[in-house]
Design a protein around this motif. Sequence first.
Motif, PDB file in Angstrom:
ATOM      1  N   PRO A 114       1.034  -1.528   0.058  1.00  0.00           N
ATOM      2  CA  PRO A 114      -0.285   0.143   0.425  1.00  0.00           C
ATOM      3  C   PRO A 114       1.238   1.720   0.140  1.00  0.00           C
ATOM      4  O   PRO A 114       2.106   0.850   0.497  1.00  0.00           O
ATOM      5  CB  PRO A 114      -0.695   0.068   1.282  1.00  0.00           C
ATOM      6  CG  PRO A 114      -0.557  -1.364   1.925  1.00  0.00           C
ATOM      7  CD  PRO A 114       0.734  -1.792   0.967  1.00  0.00           C
ATOM      8  N   THR A 115      -0.118   2.754  -0.682  1.00  0.00           N
ATOM      9  CA  THR A 115       1.379   3.407  -0.503  1.00  0.00           C
ATOM     10  C   THR A 115       1.000   4.028   0.822  1.00  0.00           C
ATOM     11  O   THR A 115       0.212   3.518   1.455  1.00  0.00           O
ATOM     12  CB  THR A 115       0.186   3.984  -1.673  1.00  0.00           C
ATOM     13  OG1 THR A 115      -1.007   4.842  -0.886  1.00  0.00           O
ATOM     14  CG2 THR A 115      -0.040   3.595  -3.074  1.00  0.00           C
ATOM     15  N   GLU A 120      -2.028   6.211   5.710  1.00  0.00           N
ATOM     16  CA  GLU A 120      -2.455   7.552   6.527  1.00  0.00           C
ATOM     17  C   GLU A 120      -3.633   7.433   6.802  1.00  0.00           C
ATOM     18  O   GLU A 120      -4.478   7.407   7.327  1.00  0.00           O
ATOM     19  CB  GLU A 120      -2.020   8.777   5.897  1.00  0.00           C
ATOM     20  CG  GLU A 120      -0.430   8.707   6.036  1.00  0.00           C
ATOM     21  CD  GLU A 120       0.229  10.152   5.187  1.00  0.00           C
ATOM     22  OE1 GLU A 120      -0.534  10.718   4.798  1.00  0.00           O
ATOM     23  OE2 GLU A 120       1.315  10.154   5.632  1.00  0.00           O
ATOM     24  N   GLU A 121      -4.648   6.697   5.357  1.00  0.00           N
ATOM     25  CA  GLU A 121      -6.043   7.203   5.076  1.00  0.00           C
ATOM     26  C   GLU A 121      -7.160   6.176   6.614  1.00  0.00           C
ATOM     27  O   GLU A 121      -7.983   6.076   6.725  1.00  0.00           O
ATOM     28  CB  GLU A 121      -6.327   6.525   3.678  1.00  0.00           C
ATOM     29  CG  GLU A 121      -7.923   6.860   3.436  1.00  0.00           C
ATOM     30  CD  GLU A 121      -8.393   6.385   2.148  1.00  0.00           C
ATOM     31  OE1 GLU A 121      -9.286   5.671   1.279  1.00  0.00           O
ATOM     32  OE2 GLU A 121      -7.977   7.639   1.408  1.00  0.00           O
ATOM     33  N   HIS A 122      -6.349   4.902   6.499  1.00  0.00           N
ATOM     34  CA  HIS A 122      -6.438   3.277   7.538  1.00  0.00           C
ATOM     35  C   HIS A 122      -5.887   3.342   8.808  1.00  0.00           C
ATOM     36  O   HIS A 122      -6.300   2.889   9.333  1.00  0.00           O
ATOM     37  CB  HIS A 122      -6.110   2.386   6.500  1.00  0.00           C
ATOM     38  CG  HIS A 122      -7.293   1.934   5.177  1.00  0.00           C
ATOM     39  ND1 HIS A 122      -8.039   2.131   4.922  1.00  0.00           N
ATOM     40  CD2 HIS A 122      -6.469   1.883   3.727  1.00  0.00           C
ATOM     41  CE1 HIS A 122      -9.129   1.987   3.925  1.00  0.00           C
ATOM     42  NE2 HIS A 122      -7.369   1.109   3.648  1.00  0.00           N
ATOM     43  N   ASN A 123      -5.421   4.974   8.995  1.00  0.00           N
ATOM     44  CA  ASN A 123      -4.821   5.078  10.407  1.00  0.00           C
ATOM     45  C   ASN A 123      -4.005   4.054  11.061  1.00  0.00           C
ATOM     46  O   ASN A 123      -3.532   4.197  11.979  1.00  0.00           O
ATOM     47  CB  ASN A 123      -6.390   5.179  11.341  1.00  0.00           C
ATOM     48  CG  ASN A 123      -6.839   6.444  11.086  1.00  0.00           C
ATOM     49  OD1 ASN A 123      -6.435   7.561  10.675  1.00  0.00           O
ATOM     50  ND2 ASN A 123      -7.953   6.370  10.896  1.00  0.00           N
ATOM     51  N   VAL A 124      -3.295   4.136   9.482  1.00  0.00           N
ATOM     52  CA  VAL A 124      -2.084   2.528  10.334  1.00  0.00           C
ATOM     53  C   VAL A 124      -0.698   3.470   9.690  1.00  0.00           C
ATOM     54  O   VAL A 124       0.389   3.120  10.638  1.00  0.00           O
ATOM     55  CB  VAL A 124      -1.914   1.231   8.870  1.00  0.00           C
ATOM     56  CG1 VAL A 124      -0.776   1.061   9.117  1.00  0.00           C
ATOM     57  CG2 VAL A 124      -2.754   0.911   8.556  1.00  0.00           C
ATOM     58  N   LEU A 125      -0.447   4.949   9.548  1.00  0.00           N
ATOM     59  CA  LEU A 125       0.346   5.454   9.493  1.00  0.00           C
ATOM     60  C   LEU A 125       0.064   7.097   9.528  1.00  0.00           C
ATOM     61  O   LEU A 125      -0.753   7.532   9.398  1.00  0.00           O
ATOM     62  CB  LEU A 125       1.132   5.502   8.201  1.00  0.00           C
ATOM     63  CG  LEU A 125       2.362   6.185   7.873  1.00  0.00           C
ATOM     64  CD1 LEU A 125       4.087   5.975   9.225  1.00  0.00           C
ATOM     65  CD2 LEU A 125       2.820   6.089   6.414  1.00  0.00           C
ATOM     66  N   LYS A 126       0.384   7.759  10.445  1.00  0.00           N
ATOM     67  CA  LYS A 126       1.255   8.925  10.986  1.00  0.00           C
ATOM     68  C   LYS A 126       0.753   9.909   9.796  1.00  0.00           C
ATOM     69  O   LYS A 126       1.872   9.865   9.325  1.00  0.00           O
ATOM     70  CB  LYS A 126       1.017   9.589  12.284  1.00  0.00           C
ATOM     71  CG  LYS A 126       1.018   8.302  13.501  1.00  0.00           C
ATOM     72  CD  LYS A 126      -0.325   8.982  14.815  1.00  0.00           C
ATOM     73  CE  LYS A 126      -0.152   8.486  15.461  1.00  0.00           C
ATOM     74  NZ  LYS A 126      -1.625   8.412  17.097  1.00  0.00           N
TER      75      LYS A 126
END
Length: 170
Positions: A114-115, A120-126
């Motif tokens: 995933p990009t 970020e959209e799935h709240n996996v990355l801040k």
Amino acid sequence: MSTSTAGSTLPKEAITVLEHKLERRPTREELEEHNVLKKTNVAPALQAKEEELKRSRLEDALEKKLEHRPTKDELEDHNILKRTSAAPALQAKQLELERSRLEDTLEKKLEHRPTKDELEEHNVLKKTNVAPALQAKEDELKRSRLEDTLEKKLEHRPTKDELVEQHILE
């Protein structure tokens, strides 16, 4: 052109070669030093016992080393040997094939990775484009909203008596 030496006839060139070799011949001491000849100042029986003792010591040392030699399982546990049922002649090819397969798998996984935006959209990355202070405020706001939602759900939660009346609890 032959010369007579000790009852045989040798050509002059052969005599020259032999004389040259005799001049370069190692001395008795050099031969003893290199263990080609046995020393003459020691009795042959003692020399034989000495050789036997040396051989025995070497065998004992070898046995001790073999006793402490790691087993095949220990070598496999420490990743010195690979666990495989393939013949030794095929093990290198098997390892090469396994490595190639791992490379292919990794390439496929990287293709479908995933990009950053999706993470970020799935709240996996801040989100990194937001200042840390704003990110902290945003996290606090989300936590506050979750707490409020949870409190509302808990307020409307049925009591034990209500659950008994509805035959959910006994």
